[in-house]
Structures are given as structure tokens and as C-alpha cells.
Write a protein that holds these residues in place. Sequence first.
Motif, PDB file in Angstrom:
ATOM      1  N   UNK A 151       0.794  -1.269   0.039  1.00  0.00           N
ATOM      2  CA  UNK A 151      -0.116  -0.021  -0.115  1.00  0.00           C
ATOM      3  C   UNK A 151       0.946   1.191  -0.063  1.00  0.00           C
ATOM      4  N   UNK A 152       0.298   2.250  -0.695  1.00  0.00           N
ATOM      5  CA  UNK A 152       1.183   3.727  -0.642  1.00  0.00           C
ATOM      6  C   UNK A 152       0.203   4.619   0.011  1.00  0.00           C
ATOM      7  N   UNK A 153       0.855   5.581   0.935  1.00  0.00           N
ATOM      8  CA  UNK A 153       0.122   6.185   1.771  1.00  0.00           C
ATOM      9  C   UNK A 153      -0.383   7.674   1.107  1.00  0.00           C
ATOM     10  N   UNK A 154      -1.640   7.884   1.283  1.00  0.00           N
ATOM     11  CA  UNK A 154      -2.246   9.325   0.545  1.00  0.00           C
ATOM     12  C   UNK A 154      -2.088  10.330   1.481  1.00  0.00           C
ATOM     13  N   UNK A 155      -1.319  11.233   1.001  1.00  0.00           N
ATOM     14  CA  UNK A 155      -0.986  12.115   1.983  1.00  0.00           C
ATOM     15  C   UNK A 155      -2.219  13.097   2.606  1.00  0.00           C
ATOM     16  N   UNK A 156      -3.242  13.602   1.768  1.00  0.00           N
ATOM     17  CA  UNK A 156      -4.561  14.085   2.239  1.00  0.00           C
ATOM     18  C   UNK A 156      -5.437  13.949   1.159  1.00  0.00           C
ATOM     19  N   UNK A 157      -6.920  13.885   1.800  1.00  0.00           N
ATOM     20  CA  UNK A 157      -7.950  13.730   1.173  1.00  0.00           C
ATOM     21  C   UNK A 157      -8.966  15.138   1.742  1.00  0.00           C
ATOM     22  N   UNK A 158      -9.333  15.794   1.105  1.00  0.00           N
ATOM     23  CA  UNK A 158      -9.919  17.163   1.330  1.00  0.00           C
ATOM     24  C   UNK A 158     -11.556  16.714   1.677  1.00  0.00           C
ATOM     25  N   UNK A 159     -12.204  17.326   2.421  1.00  0.00           N
ATOM     26  CA  UNK A 159     -13.580  17.097   2.506  1.00  0.00           C
ATOM     27  C   UNK A 159     -14.377  17.356   1.177  1.00  0.00           C
ATOM     28  N   UNK A 160     -15.274  16.420   0.927  1.00  0.00           N
ATOM     29  CA  UNK A 160     -16.111  16.223  -0.282  1.00  0.00           C
ATOM     30  C   UNK A 160     -15.009  15.669  -1.564  1.00  0.00           C
ATOM     31  N   UNK A 161     -14.113  15.087  -1.469  1.00  0.00           N
ATOM     32  CA  UNK A 161     -13.166  14.925  -2.325  1.00  0.00           C
ATOM     33  C   UNK A 161     -12.907  13.342  -2.457  1.00  0.00           C
ATOM     34  N   UNK A 162     -12.471  12.661  -3.436  1.00  0.00           N
ATOM     35  CA  UNK A 162     -12.060  11.413  -3.404  1.00  0.00           C
ATOM     36  C   UNK A 162     -10.614  11.235  -4.183  1.00  0.00           C
ATOM     37  N   UNK A 163     -10.277   9.988  -4.202  1.00  0.00           N
ATOM     38  CA  UNK A 163      -9.128   9.353  -5.213  1.00  0.00           C
ATOM     39  C   UNK A 163      -9.426   8.337  -5.784  1.00  0.00           C
TER      40      UNK A 163
END
Length: 206
Positions: A151-163
Motif C-alpha cells: 500500500x501507498x500512503x495518501x497524504x491528504x484527502x480534502x472534504x467532499x473529495x475522493x481519490x
Amino acid sequence: MKKIFIYSACAILLSGCGTMDEFTRSIFATQTGAAIGNVAGSIIGENVGGYKGSFIGSMVGTAAGAMIGASIVARSQANNEREKDYNSSPSPHLDIRDIRLQDENWNRVVDADENCVLIFEIYNDGEKAAFDVKPILKGVEGTQKLNYSRPLVIDRIKPGEGVLYKVNLSASSDVRSGDAIFEIHLEERNGFGTPREEFTIRTQEK
């Protein structure tokens, strides 16, 4: 011996304040602190300067003790307010959606010696950003002949957003036909992860 008495008295002061309202705690702490300071100051003053020293020491100790008592309550109230703010503040809410397999021959099965990509979406439906989000993928059953990327770490996911997250997945030449059961969940730096959930993909031998 005197230090032990003073520390013990402070512990009584803190424990006694726990069940009182803010105004009562303030009065109690100030009065108790003054009393502790009076006794401690009197003892110290008497050892230094006899009766006169005892009187002066008790006066100084009373004032100092009252200030210490009030200070303890102020710190306790500030800590309580910070805890309330943290517990009541908005938080991220992570969700894993639409887990799907992308394979080379498009039959939606992991064939022997086939390289595939496992794709899923990570959304943050909360009111705060999520930090250091880490997808944890674990084989539960029928996955011994499958290899998948770390797994890779996702630094940041903003409110209302996705990756869109992708995991490289491949099968060895001796994989057997059947169901491969995986378990997946998310970890987040501040503890706002997701519960474990299972999903299944098909494998096909030669």
C-alpha cells in the motif's frame, strides 16, 4: 516530609474539584490553596525565624497558596475546554467504494500468469481533511497464489473529495480456479479509519 504533605494536599485539591461546578471549584481551590499555603508557610517561617517568622510565613504562604489553587483550576478548565472542542469538532469520514478488477483479457477473472489491477475509490464525506490515509489489503482465503503491491500512503484527502486507488495484482502459473477473498480497510493518522470489509474476486487456472 513537608514536600510529601504539600503534594498530597494538591492531589486532594484536584480530586475535590472534580464533582463541582466551575464557580464552586474556583472558590474551593482558592480557599484550599490558601489553607495549604498557610500551614506550609507557618512551618517554614517558624523554622527560619521563630514565632515572628511563623506569622510572616503563614501570611505569605496563604497568599501564594490561594494563587496556586486558582492557577490549578484555571489549567484544569482550559484542558477541559480543549477536550470539548476536540470531541465536538467536525471530522473526516472515509468510505471505500466501487471495488473492481481490471484484467488483461477483460473477462473479469484473474487468470494464471495474468497481470491485473485492482481499483477502488476512497471518498471523504466528512467536514475535515483526512491525513496519511493508508489502504490495508489482506488475503483471507484462496489468495496464496496471488501477489499484490504494497500500500501507498495518501497524504491528504480534502472534504467532499475522493481519490482513485490502484493495486497491482497478479496470479502465479499454478493458481487454482475458485474464489479469492480479500479484506480491506483504511487507516488514518488521527484515527478516522474504516472498519474491515471483505470482497471476492474469481481466479482461473490454466
